[in-house]
Design a protein around this motif. Structure first.
Motif, PDB file in Angstrom:
ATOM      1  N   ASP A   9     106.912 106.416  58.675  1.00 40.10           N
ATOM      2  CA  ASP A   9     105.774 107.337  58.640  1.00 40.10           C
ATOM      3  C   ASP A   9     105.548 108.016  59.982  1.00 40.10           C
ATOM      4  N   MET A  54     105.243  99.046  57.927  1.00 42.34           N
ATOM      5  CA  MET A  54     103.874  99.514  57.773  1.00 42.34           C
ATOM      6  C   MET A  54     103.837 100.993  57.441  1.00 42.34           C
ATOM      7  N   MET A  55     103.516 101.228  56.167  1.00 42.94           N
ATOM      8  CA  MET A  55     103.480 102.613  55.696  1.00 42.94           C
ATOM      9  C   MET A  55     102.345 102.752  54.697  1.00 42.94           C
ATOM     10  N   PRO A  56     101.841 103.949  54.543  1.00 42.47           N
ATOM     11  CA  PRO A  56     100.799 104.147  53.540  1.00 42.47           C
ATOM     12  C   PRO A  56     101.322 103.908  52.128  1.00 42.47           C
ATOM     13  N   ASP A  59     104.122  99.387  50.900  1.00 43.07           N
ATOM     14  CA  ASP A  59     104.713  98.980  52.185  1.00 43.07           C
ATOM     15  C   ASP A  59     106.194  98.647  52.035  1.00 43.07           C
ATOM     16  N   PRO A 103     111.393  98.918  69.913  1.00 38.30           N
ATOM     17  CA  PRO A 103     112.334 100.039  69.963  1.00 38.30           C
ATOM     18  C   PRO A 103     113.792  99.554  69.844  1.00 38.30           C
TER      19      PRO A 103
ATOM     20  N   SER B 685      98.190  92.084  69.806  1.00 32.21           N
ATOM     21  CA  SER B 685      99.360  92.363  68.968  1.00 32.21           C
ATOM     22  C   SER B 685      99.307  93.789  68.423  1.00 32.21           C
ATOM     23  N   HIS B 689     101.927  96.751  69.285  1.00 35.29           N
ATOM     24  CA  HIS B 689     102.527  97.421  68.151  1.00 35.29           C
ATOM     25  C   HIS B 689     102.362  98.929  68.279  1.00 35.29           C
ATOM     26  N   LYS B 692     104.659 100.387  70.789  1.00 34.45           N
ATOM     27  CA  LYS B 692     106.068 100.409  70.426  1.00 34.45           C
ATOM     28  C   LYS B 692     106.467 101.704  69.727  1.00 34.45           C
ATOM     29  N   THR B 693     105.531 102.286  68.982  1.00 35.52           N
ATOM     30  CA  THR B 693     105.874 103.501  68.247  1.00 35.52           C
ATOM     31  C   THR B 693     106.317 104.639  69.182  1.00 35.52           C
ATOM     32  N   ILE B 695     107.236 104.380  72.275  1.00 38.57           N
ATOM     33  CA  ILE B 695     108.399 103.937  73.062  1.00 38.57           C
ATOM     34  C   ILE B 695     109.688 104.083  72.250  1.00 38.57           C
ATOM     35  N   THR B 696     109.563 103.727  70.956  1.00 37.66           N
ATOM     36  CA  THR B 696     110.729 103.847  70.083  1.00 37.66           C
ATOM     37  C   THR B 696     111.261 105.286  70.065  1.00 37.66           C
ATOM     38  N   SER B 697     110.343 106.216  69.875  1.00 38.27           N
ATOM     39  CA  SER B 697     110.756 107.620  69.851  1.00 38.27           C
ATOM     40  C   SER B 697     111.368 108.011  71.193  1.00 38.27           C
ATOM     41  N   ARG B 728     101.109 110.423  74.601  1.00 38.92           N
ATOM     42  CA  ARG B 728     100.434 109.627  73.568  1.00 38.92           C
ATOM     43  C   ARG B 728     100.227 108.194  74.060  1.00 38.92           C
ATOM     44  N   GLN B 855      97.261  97.517  57.955  1.00 39.19           N
ATOM     45  CA  GLN B 855      98.368  98.310  58.441  1.00 39.19           C
ATOM     46  C   GLN B 855      99.506  98.477  57.470  1.00 39.19           C
ATOM     47  N   THR B 856      99.682  97.502  56.613  1.00 35.16           N
ATOM     48  CA  THR B 856     100.833  97.635  55.721  1.00 35.16           C
ATOM     49  C   THR B 856     100.662  98.797  54.765  1.00 35.16           C
ATOM     50  N   SER B 857      99.428  99.219  54.555  1.00 38.71           N
ATOM     51  CA  SER B 857      99.265 100.272  53.557  1.00 38.71           C
ATOM     52  C   SER B 857      98.599 101.517  54.117  1.00 38.71           C
ATOM     53  N   LYS B 858      98.290 101.505  55.415  1.00 41.28           N
ATOM     54  CA  LYS B 858      97.550 102.643  55.958  1.00 41.28           C
ATOM     55  C   LYS B 858      98.343 103.336  57.045  1.00 41.28           C
ATOM     56  N   LYS B 859      98.300 104.576  56.972  1.00 44.89           N
ATOM     57  CA  LYS B 859      98.916 105.320  58.070  1.00 44.89           C
ATOM     58  C   LYS B 859      97.855 105.526  59.135  1.00 44.89           C
ATOM     59  N   PRO B 860      98.078 104.967  60.311  1.00 41.48           N
ATOM     60  CA  PRO B 860      97.066 105.177  61.347  1.00 41.48           C
ATOM     61  C   PRO B 860      97.009 106.638  61.735  1.00 41.48           C
TER      62      PRO B 860
END
Lengths: 118, 913
Positions: A9, A54-56, A59, A103, B685, B689, B692-693, B695-697, B728, B855-860
Motif C-alpha cells: 500500500d 499491513m494493508m487496508p 491483510d 528494509p 514498535s 515500523h 521502516k516504510t 527507509i525501505t523506499s 517524511r 494496522q492489518t486492515s487500515k492504511k495509515p
C-alpha cells in the motif's frame, strides 16, 4: 514470461519493486490492497506473489491463506516491516514460502525470487 | 358453694400443672429446645410484678382512692423506655460480672464489700418477707371466701397441720427448690421456673379479664352503665382527677413504682438474671406496659360495680373481684378468679424466694462460713453441694418464715399497705444502684450510710406505725411523737402534713438516703479495688469485651491451688470445662504447675462469683493468692493502658483497613503502569515500523540508482522520491519528539498576543492549492475580526493544518471551516463530507498511532500522531477538541478560551490522573 504480483500500500515501494522486476524480465502486476490482489490472482494467475502484511481491507495473511488454498504451486514471499518473531511465525503458518523484512536489499530480493521460481 | 374438696383439688391440681410445665420445659431445654429464651416469654415473666396484692388490691385501692391505683402501673410503663438506658446497663454488668442478685450487685459495685451485701440482704428480707406473707394471706383468705363467702377470722387459730395454707406453702417451697436451686451457680437460668411464671402471667390476665367482662357486661350493661350508676350514688370522685394535692401524690407513687420495677428482687431475678439475650429488652419494653394496660382495663369497673352492688354491706373492697361472682352465684367463675389470684401469688412467692435465697446464701451464710477456716478445711471438697443445700435450706426457711409471719403478724395489718411499704424499702437501693452505674465517685461508705439511714427512716415512718396500730406500742408515739417531740411524729416528720403516710415515708427516707450517699461519697476516698469496680460498672460498655484484662490485680497464684479452689465448687468436670473455655477465649495454654496470670485469676474469681457471690468469691480467691497492695496511681495507669490498648486496637484495625486500601490502590497503579509499559512498547514498535516504510523506499531507490545506468528523467524522479521519503522521516521524528515533549510536560508554548483571524487565514491559505488539486470546494465562515488571543501561533497553525489535511484526505467533495464566538470561548469547526469515523473508534482517534491499532486492515493516512499532538496543543491552551457527525459531515471541533487561563506547562501526570 513469468508472472509476478506485487502487493503493497506504499506507492513508492510499489514503484521501486515494479521497476526492479520489470528490468529482470518479469511480467509485473501490482495491487494496492488485499482485495485488489485477490482479484488479480483470480484473473492472471501469477506464479509468485510478493505480499505486504499491513494493508487496508484484506491483510497479507488472509491473501496468502486464500491463495495457498486455491493453488499450492503459487509461491508467496512476505515482504513486510513487521519483524517480530511471532509475526514471522504467523506468516509461515499462513503458508508463505519466504518471509523477508523491510528494509530489504534489492539484489538479495531478486536473487531469492529467482531461486524460488526455479 | 363449692365444697372444700373441690377447691383443694383444683388448687393442688393447678400446682401440679405448674410442676408439669416447669418439668417439661426444662426437659426440652436440656434437649436443646428452649421455649423460655424468647422475648415474649421474657416479657410475660416480667408480669410477675402483678401479684395477688395488685390482683385483689388494685380494686380495693380503686374503691377507696379512685384512679390513684394506676400509679402502680403508670410508673413501670413510663419508665419502660428508660430500660434501654438503665436495664440494659445493669444486665450487661451483671452478665459480665456474674452477678446473681441485687445484694450482689451493690456489694460488687462498692469493692465487693461483704458488709454492704449483708446489709442489703437483711433489708431485702425485712422488706420482702411481709410482702411474701401477704401473698400467703391472700391465698388463704380467698380460699375461705370461696368456701364460706366471707373471710373467716378464727382461721388464725387453726393449728398449722390443719391449715391448707401451710401445705400450699410447702408445695411452693418444693417447687422452688426443684426448679430454682438446681445448680450451684446462682447466675444459672431457670428455664422451667420462667416458663411456669410466664404461664401464670397469662393465666391471671385471662382470669381477671373474664371476671371484668362478667361484671361489666353481665352484671351491668357495659362501662357506661357502671359509671352512670356510680355517679348516681355519688362515687364520681373515684374516676375524676382532682387538684394539686393529688398531683404530688401521683408523682411520688409513680416514682415509687418505677424504682420497684427496677429493683424488686423478683424483678431483678427475671429481668436480669434470667435474661438470655439483651435484645429481648426491645420487645419487653412495649409488651410489658401493654400487659399492664390490659390487666387494668376492668379495675375501675369492678371497683365501682362492687361499691354499687355491696353498698351498705361490710364486704371488703379488696375482695370484690371474688365476691361479685359469688354474689351472683357463679361458683365456677369464682373458682377461676381464685385460681387467677393464686397464680399471681404463687409466681411472686416463687421468684421472690429464689432471689432472696440467693442473697441469703451468697451474702449472709457463705461469707460467714468461709471466714471460718475450720469449716473451710473440713468441707473443702463438698463446697459446691454445700452451696446448693444452703440455698435450698434458705428457700424453705424463707417460705416458712413468710408463713409464720402471716400466721402471727400479718393478720393484724391490712393487705393493701404492706405492698407499698415493701416498695418503699426496695426504693432505698436506688441511690446506690443508679449512682453506682452512672457516677464513678459513689463510694462504699456513702452507699452503706445512705441505705442504713434510709431504712431507719423507713422503719420509723412506715413500720413503727403498724406496730402501734397492732397495739404493741403506745399510741402516744403517733400523736405526740418520740420522747414527746412533735417533730418526730412518725407520720408527720418535721411537721409535714399534706402527704399520705406512704409518700411521707418515701420522701423522707429516700431524701436522707440520697443526701447521705452523695455527701459521704464526695467526702470519702475510694480504695483502689472500689475504684476499679466503679470504673468497670460505669463504663461497662467500654470494658465488657476485655474485662479480664481491665480488672486490676497484682499478685500471683499457684495454678494447682486455683484449680483446686474451682474444683471444690464446680467439681472436676466443670472445672476442666471452664479452664478449656478460658484457654480458647484467650488463646493461651496453661502450664500445669506454673503460676496463673492475673487474667486467669480474675476469670476464676468471676466464675466463683456466679456461684457464691462477688464478696465471697473475693475471699476465696484471696485465700490462694498472694496479693500485693496496689496503689491508686497504678489502678488508673493500668485502666488507662487498657483503654489505650483498646484504642490502639481500634487504630490498628483502622490502619489495616487503610493498608488494604493502599495496597489496592498500589495494585491498580501497578496495573496502570503495566498498561503504560505495554503502551510504550506498542508505541516504540509502531514508531520503528513507521520509520521502516520511508527507509525501505530510500534504500530500494538508492540501490537501483547505484546499480543501474538510468536515463536522466528516471534518475531525477527516483532522487526526488528519496528526498520526499527522507523528509517524511524527519517529519515523523519531529512529531515523535513533539509528542514526547507534550506528554512529559516539557513542551513550552511560545505565547504571544495574536490575531486569531490572521493565523487562520495563513493556515488555510497553504491548503487551498491541495483542495484545488483534489477538486474539493472549500468554504469558510468567521464571525470575528481583530480578535486578539494569547496563543502559540505556530502550534495553533499546526492544529488547523493537521485537521484541514485530514479533511482533504477523506472529503469527497467539500470541506468547510467555521469560526464563531460562543459565550467565553472561540469555537473552530472543520467539516468534510467523507465517510467519517466509525462510532466505536471515536473514543480512540485522539490517541497516538490510533491508526496503528488496526494496522492489518487500515492504511495509515499520515503518521497517526497528528491528532494526538493536536489534542495536546489544544489542551495546553486550555481548550477542548472533539469529533462529531453533523448533517452527514464529519466535524472536528476545537475551542480556545477567550480569557487567559492557558498554562504554559501542564504537569506530566495530568493525563494519568
Amino acid at each position: 514470461m513469468s508472472k509476478i504480483l506485487i502487493v503493497d500500500d506504499e506507492p513508492n515501494i510499489l514503484l521501486s519493486l515494479e521497476f526492479l522486476f520489470k528490468k529482470e524480465g518479469f511480467k509485473v502486476f501490482i495491487a494496492r490492497d488485499g482485495e485488489e490482489a485477490l482479484g488479480i490472482i483470480e484473473e492472471s494467475g501469477p506464479e509468485l506473489v510478493i505480499l505486504d502484511i499491513m494493508m487496508p481491507k484484506v491483510d497479507g495473511y488472509e491473501v496468502c491463506k486464500h491463495l495457498k488454498k486455491k493453488n499450492r504451486e503459487t509461491k508467496v514471499i512476505f515482504l513486510t516491516a513487521k519483524s517480530k518473531q511471532q509475526d514471522i511465525q504467523k506468516g509461515l503458518e499462513a503458508g508463505a514460502d519466504l518471509y523477508l523484512t523491510k528494509p530489504f536489499s534489492t539484489k538479495d530480493l531478486v536473487a531469492k525470487v529467482k531461486a524460488l521460481m526455479n | 358453694m363449692l365444697s372444700n374438696g373441690v377447691i383443694i383439688a383444683f388448687t393442688f391440681g393447678y400446682l401440679a400443672l405448674l410442676f408439669a410445665i416447669a418439668f417439661f420445659s426444662e426437659k426440652s431445654a436440656r434437649k436443646g429446645r428452649s421455649y423460655a429464651s424468647n422475648p415474649y416469654v421474657y416479657a410475660l415473666s416480667l408480669a410477675v410484678y402483678c401479684t395477688a396484692w395488685t390482683y385483689y388490691g388494685s380494686v380495693g385501692r380503686a374503691a377507696t382512692n379512685g384512679l390513684e391505683f394506676l400509679t402502680i402501673y403508670l410508673g413501670p410503663s413510663l419508665v419502660a423506655p428508660l430500660w434501654w438506658l438503665v436495664m440494659r446497663k445493669i444486665i450487661r454488668i451483671s452478665k459480665v460480672q456474674r452477678i446473681s442478685s441485687i445484694a450482689d450487685f451493690i456489694s460488687s459495685r462498692y469493692g465487693k464489700n461483704i458488709t454492704l451485701g449483708g446489709v442489703v440482704t437483711v433489708f431485702c428480707l425485712l422488706g420482702i418477707l411481709p410482702y411474701t406473707s401477704i401473698q400467703i394471706k391472700a391465698i388463704a383468705s380467698t380460699f375461705d371466701i370461696l368456701q364460706y363467702a366471707e373471710a373467716a377470722q378464727p382461721l388464725v387459730q387453726v393449728p398449722f397441720y390443719q391449715d391448707t395454707a401451710f401445705f400450699l406453702s410447702l408445695g411452693l417451697a418444693l417447687f422452688t427448690v426443684l426448679f430454682g436451686a438446681r445448680d450451684a451457680e446462682a447466675t444459672a437460668q431457670h428455664e422451667g421456673m420462667v416458663m411456669a411464671v410466664a404461664f401464670e402471667s397469662v393465666f391471671k390476665l385471662v382470669a381477671f379479664l373474664v371476671v371484668g367482662v362478667f361484671v361489666t357486661y353481665f352484671v351491668f350493661e357495659g362501662f357506661t352503665d357502671i359509671f352512670l350508676q356510680a355517679e348516681l350514688r355519688g362515687l364520681d370522685h373515684l374516676f375524676l382527677l382532682q387538684g394539686e394535692n393529688n398531683a404530688s401524690e401521683w408523682f411520688w407513687m409513680s416514682a415509687l413504682s418505677m424504682m420497684a420495677i427496677f429493683f424488686l428482687p423478683r424483678q431483678f431475678q427475671l429481668t436480669v438474671v434470667e435474661n438470655t439475650d439483651e435484645k429481648h429488652l426491645d420487645k419487653a419494653m412495649w409488651l410489658f406496659p401493654m400487659y399492664l394496660l390490659l390487666i387494668n382495663i376492668f379495675v375501675l369497673p369492678i371497683a365501682l360495680g362492687g361499691l354499687v352492688h355491696f353498698q351498705g354491706s361490710t364486704v371488703d373492697a379488696d375482695t370484690f373481684v371474688l365476691a361479685l361472682p359469688i354474689a351472683y352465684g357463679q361458683d365456677w367463675l369464682a373458682l377461676l378468679v381464685y385460681l387467677g389470684g393464686f397464680s399471681a401469688a404463687t409466681s411472686m412467692i416463687i421468684v421472690s424466694t429464689i432471689a432472696l435465697s440467693n442473697m441469703v446464701s451468697n451474702n449472709l451464710v457463705i461469707p460467714v462460713l468461709l471466714v471460718n477456716n475450720t469449716f473451710k478445711n473440713k468441707f473443702q471438697h463438698e463446697l459446691g453441694s454445700i452451696v446448693i443445700w444452703i440455698r435450698r435450706a434458705s428457700i424453705f426457711l424463707i417460705i416458712m418464715m413468710a408463713y409464720v409471719y402471716y400466721k402471727q403478724v400479718s393478720a393484724h395489718f391490712s393487705l393493701v399497705s404492706i405492698g407499698l411499704i415493701s416498695f418503699v424499702a426496695i426504693a432505698q437501693f436506688s441511690p446506690s444502684i443508679l449512682g453506682g452505674i452512672f457516677w464513678k465517685k459513689g463510694s462504699k461508705l456513702g452507699a452503706l450510710t445512705g441505705i442504713v439511714a434510709g431504712f431507719f427512716i423507713w422503719f420509723y415512718t412506715l413500720v413503727i406505725p403498724t406496730i402501734v396500730t397492732a397495739g404493741w406500742l403506745p399510741s402516744t408515739l403517733m400523736s405526740i411523737g418520740l420522747f414527746g417531740i412533735v417533730a418526730l411524729r412518725p407520720y408527720n416528720l418535721l411537721g409535714m402534713q399534706d402527704m399520705s403516710y406512704v409518700t411521707h415515708g418515701l420522701f423522707f427516707s429516700l431524701s436522707l438516703n440520697l443526701f447521705l450517699y452523695v455527701l459521704i461519697s464526695m467526702l470519702t476516698d475510694q480504695t483502689s479495688k472500689e475504684h476499679n469496680q466503679a470504673i468497670v460498672f460505669v463504663d461497662i460498655f467500654k470494658y465488657s469485651t476485655i474485662l479480664d484484662r481491665s480488672i486490676i490485680w497484682k499478685g500471683k497464684a499457684y495454678l494447682p491451688d486455683l484449680k483446686a479452689l474451682l474444683n471444690n465448687f464446680l467439681g472436676e468436670q466443670k472445672t476442666a470445662e471452664v479452664m478449656e473455655a478460658y484457654t480458647l477465649q484467650m488463646g493461651k495454654t496453661l502450664e500445669t504447675n506454673g503460676y496463673a496470670d492475673p487474667e486467669l485469676v480474675n476469670y476464676s474469681e468471676r466464675i466463683l462469683s456466679g456461684i457464691i457471690g462477688a464478696a465471697s468469691a473475693r475471699i476465696m480467691v484471696e485465700s490462694v493468692v498472694k496479693e500485693e497492695e496496689i496503689s491508686m496511681e497504678e489502678v488508673l495507669g493500668i485502666l488507662k493502658e487498657t483503654q489505650e490498648l483498646k484504642t490502639l486496637n481500634l487504630q490498628l484495625k483502622h490502619k489495616s483497613k487503610e493498608l488494604k486500601k493502599a495496597s489496592e490502590k498500589l495494585r491498580k497503579m501497578n496495573e496502570t503502569l503495566r498498561l503504560n509499559d505495554v503502551l510504550k512498547d506498542e508505541f516504540i514498535s509502531t514508531v520503528t515500523h513507521e520509520m521502516k516504510t520511508p527507509i525501505t523506499s530510500i534504500r530500494a531507490f538508492s540501490e537501483i540508482l547505484l546499480d543501474e545506468d538510468l536515463p536522466e528523467v528516471e534518475r531525477k524522479r527516483f532522487l526526488d522520491i528519496i528526498i520526499q521519503e527522507t523528509s517524511r522521516m524527519s517529519r515523523l521524528i519531529e512529531q515523535v519528539l513533539d509528542l514526547e515533549r507534550f506528554d512529559s510536560g516539557r513542551q513550552e508554548l511560545n505565547l504571544e498576543k495574536t490575531d486569531l483571524r490572521i493565523v487562520i487565514l495563513q493556515a488555510t491559505e497553504s491548503m487551498l492549492q491541495v483542495f484545488k488539486e483534489k477538486g474539493l470546494t472549500f468554504d469558510m465562515y468567521l464571525d470575528f475580526e481583530g480578535l486578539e488571543l494569547t496563543i502559540d501561533e505556530d502550534r495553533i497553525k499546526q492544529v488547523i493544518l493537521n485537521l484541514l489535511s485530514n479533511a482533504s484526505k477523506f472529503a469527497k467533495s467539500k470541506v468547510k471551516f467555521h469560526g464563531i464566538i460562543q459565550s467565553n470561548e472561540v469555537i473552530i469547526q472543520i467539516k468534510d463530507d467523507g465517510r467519517g469515523v466509525p462510532e466505536e473508534e471515536v473514543p480512540y482517534i485522539f490517541e497516538k498511532f490510533f491508526q496503528a491499532k488496526n494496522q492489518t486492515s487500515k492504511k495509515p493516512v499520515g503518521s497517526g500522531l497528528g491528532l494526538a499532538i493536536s489534542k495536546k496543543i489544544i489542551e495546553y491552551h486550555g481548550g477542548k477538541i472533539g469529533i462529531s457527525r453533523e448533517d452527514g459531515l464529519t466535524c472536528f471541533t476545537f475551542s480556545l478560551p477567550l480569557q487567559e487561563k492557558i498554562n504554559k506547562r501542564i504537569p506530566y501526570p495530568k493525563d494519568n490522573e
